[in-house]
Design a protein around this motif. Sequence first.
Motif, PDB file in Angstrom:
ATOM      1  N   ASN A   1      35.774  29.521  33.960  1.00 52.48           N
ATOM      2  CA  ASN A   1      37.078  30.019  34.394  1.00 52.48           C
ATOM      3  C   ASN A   1      37.608  31.180  33.563  1.00 52.48           C
ATOM      4  O   ASN A   1      38.604  31.792  33.965  1.00 52.48           O
TER       5      ASN A   1
ATOM      6  N   SER B   1      29.291  41.224  34.781  1.00 49.60           N
ATOM      7  CA  SER B   1      30.556  40.590  35.154  1.00 49.60           C
ATOM      8  C   SER B   1      30.328  39.179  35.677  1.00 49.60           C
ATOM      9  O   SER B   1      29.313  38.886  36.306  1.00 49.60           O
TER      10      SER B   1
ATOM     11  N   SER C   1      27.723  33.974  35.880  1.00 54.68           N
ATOM     12  CA  SER C   1      28.606  32.875  35.489  1.00 54.68           C
ATOM     13  C   SER C   1      27.808  31.625  35.141  1.00 54.68           C
ATOM     14  O   SER C   1      28.109  30.934  34.161  1.00 54.68           O
TER      15      SER C   1
ATOM     16  N   LEU D   1      36.630  40.268  31.393  1.00 53.77           N
ATOM     17  CA  LEU D   1      37.106  41.524  31.966  1.00 53.77           C
ATOM     18  C   LEU D   1      36.901  42.688  31.006  1.00 53.77           C
ATOM     19  O   LEU D   1      36.498  43.782  31.400  1.00 53.77           O
TER      20      LEU D   1
ATOM     21  N   PRO E   1      35.090  35.278  37.916  1.00 54.83           N
ATOM     22  CA  PRO E   1      36.520  35.597  37.856  1.00 54.83           C
ATOM     23  C   PRO E   1      36.805  37.094  37.830  1.00 54.83           C
ATOM     24  O   PRO E   1      37.800  37.554  38.395  1.00 54.83           O
ATOM     25  N   VAL E   2      35.931  37.863  37.172  1.00 50.85           N
ATOM     26  CA  VAL E   2      36.099  39.315  37.148  1.00 50.85           C
ATOM     27  C   VAL E   2      35.643  39.917  38.474  1.00 50.85           C
ATOM     28  O   VAL E   2      36.244  40.868  38.988  1.00 50.85           O
TER      29      VAL E   2
ATOM     30  N   THR F   1      38.067  40.566  41.391  1.00 52.19           N
ATOM     31  CA  THR F   1      38.954  41.737  41.382  1.00 52.19           C
ATOM     32  C   THR F   1      38.345  42.933  42.099  1.00 52.19           C
ATOM     33  O   THR F   1      39.049  43.913  42.343  1.00 52.19           O
TER      34      THR F   1
ATOM     35  N   PHE G   1      38.660  34.591  32.040  1.00 51.71           N
ATOM     36  CA  PHE G   1      38.808  35.876  32.723  1.00 51.71           C
ATOM     37  C   PHE G   1      39.001  37.054  31.769  1.00 51.71           C
ATOM     38  O   PHE G   1      38.322  38.075  31.890  1.00 51.71           O
TER      39      PHE G   1
END
Length: 279
Positions: free
Chosen positions: A213, A227, A78, A219, A230-231, A234, A215
């Motif tokens: 932020n 990744s 990120s 994804l 945010p991903v 999950t 996603f």
Amino acid sequence: MSVRQPAYARAVRRVLFWLAVIVVLVFFLFPPVWLLLTSLKNYKDAFAMPPVLIFKPILDNYVQVLGNADFLGYAWHSVVVAIVSSGLSLLIGAPAAYALAKMRFKGRDDLALFVLGSRIAPPLMLLFPLYLIFFHIHVLNSLPALIVTYITMELPFTVWILSTFFEDVPDEIREAALVDGEGEFGAFLHVMLPLIRSGLAATAILCIIQSWNEFLFALILSGNHSSTLPVGITSFMTFQGTQWGPLTAAGTLVMIPILIFCLLVQKPLVRGMTLGAVK
């Protein structure tokens, strides 16, 4: 009576104003506060009915999340994607914005309209074409794919915002730089860019927040080794069930850096956006 009525009206307006402020604050602060509180509860307290407001905080959920090497990798992805995509968007967008704002050439208005249309168009229009392109050149599920995607999304915004800042700078300043011997690129680099540094800071901040932020694109276009946070959240939702404690702890950890970042840069952000609003 005529004197008391305005005072009464002012008091009513003041009360209504603060009630509106409280409602807005509750609306926006309730989800993150509830997320934080849930992350500090054990499983029993988290799902107790009625909700438990007084409880013994625990850090087990945070220990589990931070002990996950994959989660730390998502954090690094990120940071890299947000900084690189935002930096390249500014590097490409600033000269383009300068050209649209200060230079006169054939097709300038059409190009400006295209940039605006790209900004207005739904980002989902890019998803399928980008997926096919990345698949055929074998860069799907990689950080470069995400970086290029975010540049594609942020570039119209960057050009459009920065062009307003360049338009606010009087043409006489650019013309004086050209008369003094600066070329077009020298006038842009040495004169115009320093004058809109607040706008550059504001645009960079907004691009970083958007990249951090985002996603949906992450994804679909990223994989296990690319990744973003945010991903990565999950991953706590499995076929066996949702690990609500680690999930809320991970959500809090994702939220905290961007909140701290916004608090640190709020002054240049407000100053930059205010500068761009003044004509």
